[in-house]
Design a protein around this motif. Structure first.
Motif, PDB file in Angstrom:
ATOM      1  N   LYS A   3      17.324  13.198  61.221  1.00  0.00           N
ATOM      2  CA  LYS A   3      17.746  13.480  59.974  1.00  0.00           C
ATOM      3  C   LYS A   3      17.583  12.444  58.651  1.00  0.00           C
ATOM      4  O   LYS A   3      17.904  11.320  58.997  1.00  0.00           O
ATOM      5  CB  LYS A   3      18.982  13.774  59.692  1.00  0.00           C
ATOM      6  CG  LYS A   3      19.486  14.652  58.217  1.00  0.00           C
ATOM      7  CD  LYS A   3      20.557  15.410  58.200  1.00  0.00           C
ATOM      8  CE  LYS A   3      21.052  15.758  56.775  1.00  0.00           C
ATOM      9  NZ  LYS A   3      20.308  15.446  55.556  1.00  0.00           N
ATOM     10  N   ASP A   5      17.259  10.967  54.507  1.00  0.00           N
ATOM     11  CA  ASP A   5      18.105  11.355  53.124  1.00  0.00           C
ATOM     12  C   ASP A   5      17.472  12.746  52.479  1.00  0.00           C
ATOM     13  O   ASP A   5      16.291  12.881  52.636  1.00  0.00           O
ATOM     14  CB  ASP A   5      17.674  10.112  52.366  1.00  0.00           C
ATOM     15  CG  ASP A   5      18.301   8.699  52.659  1.00  0.00           C
ATOM     16  OD1 ASP A   5      19.377   8.938  53.668  1.00  0.00           O
ATOM     17  OD2 ASP A   5      17.766   7.739  52.236  1.00  0.00           O
ATOM     18  N   ASP A   6      18.331  13.405  52.177  1.00  0.00           N
ATOM     19  CA  ASP A   6      18.360  14.430  51.456  1.00  0.00           C
ATOM     20  C   ASP A   6      17.369  14.314  50.136  1.00  0.00           C
ATOM     21  O   ASP A   6      17.150  13.261  49.647  1.00  0.00           O
ATOM     22  CB  ASP A   6      19.287  15.294  50.871  1.00  0.00           C
ATOM     23  CG  ASP A   6      20.060  16.118  52.260  1.00  0.00           C
ATOM     24  OD1 ASP A   6      19.585  15.839  53.402  1.00  0.00           O
ATOM     25  OD2 ASP A   6      21.402  16.370  52.166  1.00  0.00           O
ATOM     26  N   THR A   7      16.402  15.155  49.680  1.00  0.00           N
ATOM     27  CA  THR A   7      15.628  14.889  48.635  1.00  0.00           C
ATOM     28  C   THR A   7      15.232  16.107  47.790  1.00  0.00           C
ATOM     29  O   THR A   7      15.964  17.036  47.978  1.00  0.00           O
ATOM     30  CB  THR A   7      14.199  14.175  49.016  1.00  0.00           C
ATOM     31  OG1 THR A   7      13.389  13.763  48.113  1.00  0.00           O
ATOM     32  CG2 THR A   7      13.430  15.090  50.138  1.00  0.00           C
ATOM     33  N   GLN A   8      14.231  16.066  46.966  1.00  0.00           N
ATOM     34  CA  GLN A   8      13.927  17.253  46.328  1.00  0.00           C
ATOM     35  C   GLN A   8      12.437  17.641  46.624  1.00  0.00           C
ATOM     36  O   GLN A   8      11.647  16.586  46.423  1.00  0.00           O
ATOM     37  CB  GLN A   8      14.055  17.393  44.932  1.00  0.00           C
ATOM     38  CG  GLN A   8      15.680  17.316  44.519  1.00  0.00           C
ATOM     39  CD  GLN A   8      15.883  17.751  43.157  1.00  0.00           C
ATOM     40  OE1 GLN A   8      14.863  17.643  42.249  1.00  0.00           O
ATOM     41  NE2 GLN A   8      17.013  18.184  42.783  1.00  0.00           N
ATOM     42  N   PRO A  13      16.474  21.232  46.082  1.00  0.00           N
ATOM     43  CA  PRO A  13      16.944  20.538  47.088  1.00  0.00           C
ATOM     44  C   PRO A  13      16.514  20.765  48.359  1.00  0.00           C
ATOM     45  O   PRO A  13      16.611  21.780  48.700  1.00  0.00           O
ATOM     46  CB  PRO A  13      18.667  20.473  46.838  1.00  0.00           C
ATOM     47  CG  PRO A  13      18.750  21.767  46.110  1.00  0.00           C
ATOM     48  CD  PRO A  13      17.827  22.226  45.579  1.00  0.00           C
ATOM     49  N   VAL A  14      16.342  19.773  49.368  1.00  0.00           N
ATOM     50  CA  VAL A  14      15.776  19.884  50.513  1.00  0.00           C
ATOM     51  C   VAL A  14      16.434  18.955  51.615  1.00  0.00           C
ATOM     52  O   VAL A  14      17.016  17.954  51.223  1.00  0.00           O
ATOM     53  CB  VAL A  14      14.120  20.025  50.691  1.00  0.00           C
ATOM     54  CG1 VAL A  14      13.397  20.822  49.943  1.00  0.00           C
ATOM     55  CG2 VAL A  14      13.845  18.570  50.366  1.00  0.00           C
ATOM     56  N   TYR A  15      16.639  19.424  52.816  1.00  0.00           N
ATOM     57  CA  TYR A  15      16.933  18.710  54.009  1.00  0.00           C
ATOM     58  C   TYR A  15      15.496  17.985  54.401  1.00  0.00           C
ATOM     59  O   TYR A  15      14.552  18.494  54.401  1.00  0.00           O
ATOM     60  CB  TYR A  15      17.533  19.219  55.335  1.00  0.00           C
ATOM     61  CG  TYR A  15      18.769  20.047  54.913  1.00  0.00           C
ATOM     62  CD1 TYR A  15      19.877  19.211  54.657  1.00  0.00           C
ATOM     63  CD2 TYR A  15      18.838  21.514  54.717  1.00  0.00           C
ATOM     64  CE1 TYR A  15      21.020  20.251  54.542  1.00  0.00           C
ATOM     65  CE2 TYR A  15      19.918  22.106  54.572  1.00  0.00           C
ATOM     66  CZ  TYR A  15      21.024  21.164  54.473  1.00  0.00           C
ATOM     67  OH  TYR A  15      22.222  22.094  54.056  1.00  0.00           O
ATOM     68  N   HIS A  35      10.346  19.128  55.151  1.00  0.00           N
ATOM     69  CA  HIS A  35      11.371  19.289  53.742  1.00  0.00           C
ATOM     70  C   HIS A  35      11.894  20.885  53.685  1.00  0.00           C
ATOM     71  O   HIS A  35      10.916  21.479  53.591  1.00  0.00           O
ATOM     72  CB  HIS A  35      10.598  18.924  52.594  1.00  0.00           C
ATOM     73  CG  HIS A  35      10.257  17.455  52.302  1.00  0.00           C
ATOM     74  ND1 HIS A  35       9.898  16.861  51.158  1.00  0.00           N
ATOM     75  CD2 HIS A  35      10.703  16.394  53.175  1.00  0.00           C
ATOM     76  CE1 HIS A  35       9.914  15.533  51.442  1.00  0.00           C
ATOM     77  NE2 HIS A  35      10.358  15.350  52.492  1.00  0.00           N
ATOM     78  N   LYS A  38      17.252  24.004  51.220  1.00  0.00           N
ATOM     79  CA  LYS A  38      18.695  24.057  51.614  1.00  0.00           C
ATOM     80  C   LYS A  38      19.256  25.347  51.371  1.00  0.00           C
ATOM     81  O   LYS A  38      20.100  26.006  52.135  1.00  0.00           O
ATOM     82  CB  LYS A  38      19.629  22.992  50.696  1.00  0.00           C
ATOM     83  CG  LYS A  38      19.441  21.678  50.906  1.00  0.00           C
ATOM     84  CD  LYS A  38      20.392  20.804  50.222  1.00  0.00           C
ATOM     85  CE  LYS A  38      20.490  19.400  50.785  1.00  0.00           C
ATOM     86  NZ  LYS A  38      21.430  18.628  50.200  1.00  0.00           N
TER      87      LYS A  38
END
Length: 123
Positions: A3, A5-8, A13-15, A35, A38
């Motif tokens: 995993k 860092d979450d981002t966009q 918003p995406v994992y 990506h 979420k």
């Protein structure tokens, strides 16, 4: 799988997940970065890396193409870009059926290419 860092992606918003295929898979790619939206858990982008820090290919689905069919979500418009060759392929899904039986012969190399001609399985 790792995993990140979450981002966009596309302002959503995406994992972010990184997958490194094991050598036994003989994959053409050294790693893939997903990506995943979420809200729907649908991949909005997948980057395919051969080597180095720049992806070779990128699969993208715009959030406007996300559709819910029953309890499941899917992207109905996807574009695969070969960033090295500057080419692309577009896939548009106009109809989907889940939980359909597929003749097992389709899952071998010869059967795959003949799949359209095989009778439907009643397994």
């Amino acid at each position: 799988m790792e995993k990140l860092d979450d981002t966009q992606t596309a302002e959503r918003p995406v994992y972010a997940l990184q997958v490194i295929p094991p050598p036994s898979d003989e994959s053409a790619y050294k790693r893939l970065v997903f990506h995943i939206d979420k809200t729907t858990c649908v991949p909005l982008e997948i980057a395919f890396y051969e080597a180095g820090e720049m992806p070779r290919k990128q699969l993208a689905a715009g959030p406007e193409s996300l559709r819910q069919v029953g309890e499941r979500w899917l992207a109905t418009h996807l574009t695969m870009r070969d960033l090295s060759e500057d080419t692309h392929t577009t896939l548009e899904i106009t109809e989907v059926q889940f939980d359909q039986r597929i003749n097992s012969a389709v899952f071998n190399q010869r059967g795959f290419y003949l799949g359209a001609y095989l009778p439907k399985s009643r397994d």
